[in-house]
Write a protein that holds these residues in place. Structure first.
Motif, short mmCIF file in Angstrom:
data_model
loop_
_atom_site.label_atom_id
_atom_site.label_comp_id
_atom_site.label_asym_id
_atom_site.label_seq_id
_atom_site.Cartn_x
_atom_site.Cartn_y
_atom_site.Cartn_z
N VAL B 15 -11.00 1.92 17.87
CA VAL B 15 -10.52 1.93 16.48
C VAL B 15 -9.28 1.03 16.34
O VAL B 15 -9.13 0.31 15.36
CB VAL B 15 -10.28 3.37 15.97
CG1 VAL B 15 -9.15 4.06 16.68
CG2 VAL B 15 -10.03 3.39 14.47
N ARG B 16 -8.44 1.02 17.36
CA ARG B 16 -7.21 0.20 17.28
C ARG B 16 -7.55 -1.29 17.29
O ARG B 16 -6.85 -2.09 16.65
CB ARG B 16 -6.25 0.53 18.43
CG ARG B 16 -5.64 1.92 18.32
CD ARG B 16 -4.31 2.05 19.06
NE ARG B 16 -3.78 3.41 18.97
CZ ARG B 16 -3.11 3.90 17.92
NH1 ARG B 16 -2.87 3.15 16.87
NH2 ARG B 16 -2.67 5.15 17.94
N LYS B 19 -9.59 -2.11 13.70
CA LYS B 19 -8.83 -1.91 12.46
C LYS B 19 -9.72 -1.80 11.22
O LYS B 19 -9.56 -2.56 10.26
CB LYS B 19 -7.86 -3.08 12.23
CG LYS B 19 -6.86 -3.35 13.34
CD LYS B 19 -5.91 -4.49 12.93
CE LYS B 19 -5.22 -5.15 14.10
NZ LYS B 19 -4.50 -4.23 14.98
N ILE B 22 -10.79 1.73 5.57
CA ILE B 22 -11.35 3.04 5.22
C ILE B 22 -11.04 3.36 3.76
O ILE B 22 -9.87 3.44 3.37
CB ILE B 22 -10.76 4.16 6.12
CG1 ILE B 22 -10.78 3.76 7.60
CG2 ILE B 22 -11.49 5.48 5.88
CD1 ILE B 22 -12.14 3.54 8.21
N ASN B 24 -10.71 5.89 0.87
CA ASN B 24 -10.49 7.31 0.66
C ASN B 24 -10.47 7.65 -0.83
O ASN B 24 -9.69 7.05 -1.58
CB ASN B 24 -9.11 7.73 1.21
CG ASN B 24 -9.07 7.81 2.72
OD1 ASN B 24 -9.25 8.87 3.30
ND2 ASN B 24 -8.85 6.68 3.38
N THR B 38 -4.19 7.32 8.87
CA THR B 38 -5.20 6.26 9.02
C THR B 38 -4.56 5.03 9.66
O THR B 38 -5.10 4.44 10.61
CB THR B 38 -5.83 5.93 7.65
OG1 THR B 38 -6.43 7.12 7.12
CG2 THR B 38 -6.88 4.84 7.76
N ALA B 43 -6.44 2.21 11.92
CA ALA B 43 -7.32 1.75 10.85
C ALA B 43 -6.47 1.36 9.63
O ALA B 43 -5.23 1.43 9.67
CB ALA B 43 -8.32 2.84 10.48
N SER B 44 -7.14 0.92 8.57
CA SER B 44 -6.43 0.44 7.39
C SER B 44 -6.94 1.21 6.17
O SER B 44 -8.12 1.18 5.88
CB SER B 44 -6.71 -1.06 7.26
OG SER B 44 -5.99 -1.62 6.20
N PRO B 45 -6.07 1.92 5.47
CA PRO B 45 -6.53 2.77 4.36
C PRO B 45 -6.55 2.03 3.04
O PRO B 45 -5.69 1.17 2.79
CB PRO B 45 -5.46 3.86 4.30
CG PRO B 45 -4.20 3.17 4.74
CD PRO B 45 -4.63 2.09 5.72
N SER B 61 -15.59 -1.72 2.58
CA SER B 61 -15.00 -0.82 3.57
C SER B 61 -15.98 -0.49 4.69
O SER B 61 -17.18 -0.69 4.56
CB SER B 61 -14.56 0.48 2.88
OG SER B 61 -13.60 0.20 1.87
N LEU B 207 -8.81 11.03 9.97
CA LEU B 207 -8.96 10.49 11.33
C LEU B 207 -10.44 10.34 11.69
O LEU B 207 -10.84 9.33 12.27
CB LEU B 207 -8.27 11.41 12.34
CG LEU B 207 -6.74 11.43 12.30
CD1 LEU B 207 -6.20 12.52 13.23
CD2 LEU B 207 -6.17 10.08 12.68
N SER B 210 -11.64 7.34 10.11
CA SER B 210 -11.16 6.13 10.78
C SER B 210 -12.04 5.80 11.99
O SER B 210 -12.41 4.64 12.21
CB SER B 210 -9.71 6.33 11.24
OG SER B 210 -8.87 6.54 10.12
#
Lengths: 273, 273, 273
Positions: B15-16, B19, B22, B24, B38, B43-45, B61, B207, B210
């Motif tokens: 996930v890191r 990136k 996401i 929401n 996030t 990740a990037s919200p 997304s 999470l 993510s």
């Protein structure tokens, strides 16, 4: 310290002594932080977004901050109405086009706001302002993209947007650029960890709005707001960066609340280009 | 460390490095925390809930998280539209039925979402998932009830809901249970102080979202998201539990932001049943 | 310790043991803090503002808190409906008229709420309650004005508003005043740094709501809620005031979460006038 930096430094005391009321129509993600940084720098926040009171609240305020982070039909109307009222009364309008380029709604709303309202300061990241300046940009979410590290791009984009809109433009990133289309100032303060906390862009805009509520020179107000965030990002990193992003977030607000002319004057890295 | 735990551990780096963006659509109580966790996990919200852009934002997304914590007519429509778009494009949908069982509106909305949208992961507490599984449950507010301590109940409920809906179900509580109806994994990490901070359930769902944005195996993504929160709740307790729930809240985000394969691998207590 | 202070002190354990469910219809600026202080004092928060569930949620709750900080047409209707349901079922209603006096919409909404709903406790700052009592007051934003330092004014205003509305009124400021129109109690706890964090007024109202959900004597519940915030503001200042307003904010929630009869009894400065 340059004469210019001295002039900006003095604005810290000015906002703290004037305590301007700042009307924010903003998103529900970062609104608490926006209110708290407004208080932390010495201004007074009021959040109000219903069409039946938005213009009334603008009328009693010293600046209006519009942020489209979680725009919707209801609040877009309020933004327009408040913006018109601000223009009518000579109250500065600070606009943060969060996610411009990412959806048709954000693009159309950005156009509508820029068409109908005279903006004093536009503050965004490189991809957002590039979109507005009519240049290519890819938006990945609402946080800073890698492209932000290119200060040459930021200077060109800030100038182009400022010329196009006839206002002050602040493009924030690894190097922050403020321009009115003719003059350009860069700010080298900041820390990359700022991009790991949501809303540091929104908070920067709230700070710019706070200074605009106290200072008639909106260019200098923008430089002051952007620099306060950059310095606070550095101080917060020293204080809490090793703990993680939660503590870093809190330490940013701490640093803003403790900002004074001594700290600002010592740490500011402002350059007239 | 079991082979299974090793596989989950590797998802932290995944996930890191990826990136993922996401989307929401969530409540206004815990939205800032959801955005910050996030970011903290890499990740990037992006938060967007207007009907005129919801599907556009979903389209760009890697995962969609739907949370009905403060649902209203306007956002329910956006949830449905975004969910359909996600299904159409093969984007995973993670659903948090906050307060299901507590009001007719929450119950009807939950049914509508489950009828019209193919969910990849459902995440809730025992009373919420029990309601969905069609079993008796009493909802007291939106935070974990005493019943959550019964892991046997959680296993039965998670399996029943997973079979009924044909998706991965995570029932979180003193013991967290993840099931796809056939396989069951329990996670023994966590701390009871997590229930003294609002939104730790929502954050867990963020999470999970993510991880789902970065990993095609949504069962493992759910296990990873749930375990990250559990471990972070433990680390936060050691770091700040004695200070109070405000500091504990911040320390949870700190721990998530510092999570790596070493910490995860050392602390994870994941069991295949 | 006076007998009266002893009686108030015992309420700390009462709210912690009863864990009442508190329905909040509140603003999106400080809602996370309101939920977290409700949990911190031992109650359970639920936020719900859609007209299709507001009354349902009120029905299962032990108290209803209405806060007009970011009111809009949609939520105003929900406030009225929930308030009526609360009255019908004998559930206490706690009202925070944020910014009353600052816009026609806030003024009209305040009037409508006070006309249609029987309030148990009204909590505001001096300018808000002065507006309601029909006395002159100038509202500058939604945070405490200088006028708040005048406790004599606060006593007169609290009594006048209490007589006019027939409910308990709490005017918070440098000196907090609680009155039912006949009896008056002042609370000397608190710290001026509380006004540098947004929402400490809202949080106080949430605390009063938490006590009202557990205790039938709403006058004492109001005194308890106001005093808990004042003491927590003092403890937080000692713990984190030197760090800045971000840390101070977190320390307030810490202090509330650790509040017990010993701390309360030792620090409370409650006077019957």
């Amino acid at each position: 310290m340059s004469e210019y930096t001295k002039q900006i430094t003095r604005l810290i005391s000015e906002v703290r002594s004037k305590k301007p009321l700042i009307h924010n129509i903003t998103n529900y993600v970062t609104v608490n932080d926006c209110a708290n940084v407004t208080l932390a720098i010495g201004a007074s926040p009021i959040m109000a977004d219903d069409i039946d009171e938005a213009a009334d609240i603008t009328s009693i305020s010293s600046a209006l901050v519009i942020n489209i982070g979680t725009l919707n039909k209801r609040t877009i109307e309020s933004m327009i109405l408040s913006g018109k009222k601000a223009n009518e009364k000579g109250i500065p309008v600070i606009f943060d086009p969060v996610g411009a380029g990412a959806s048709a709604l954000r693009n159309e709303t950005t156009s509508t706001i820029l068409d109908k309202i005279k903006i004093s300061v536009l503050r965004g990241n490189l991809s957002e302002i590039s979109y507005i300046a009519g240049r290519n940009a890819s938006t990945k979410g609402v946080d800073a993209s890698e492209a932000d590290i290119q200060s040459n791009d930021s200077i060109a984009v800030a100038k182009a947007a400022a010329v196009k809109l006839g206002c002050v433009v602040a493009v924030t990133g690894a190097v922050d650029v403020i321009s009115d289309g003719k003059n350009v100032v860069t700010v080298l303060n900041g820390h990359k960890m700022l991009s790991n906390v949501t809303g540091t862009g929104c908070m920067t805009t709230a700070l710019v709005g706070s200074f605009c509520g106290a200072v008639k020179d909106y260019f200098k107000a923008a430089v002051a707001g952007v620099t306060v965030m950059g310095i606070s990002g550095e101080i917060a990193y020293e204080a809490a960066g090793h703990k993680g992003t939660g503590s870093y977030h809190i330490a940013i607000i701490d640093a803003i609340s403790r900002m004074d002319e001594n700290i600002f004057g010592e740490k500011a890295r402002i350059n007239e280009i």
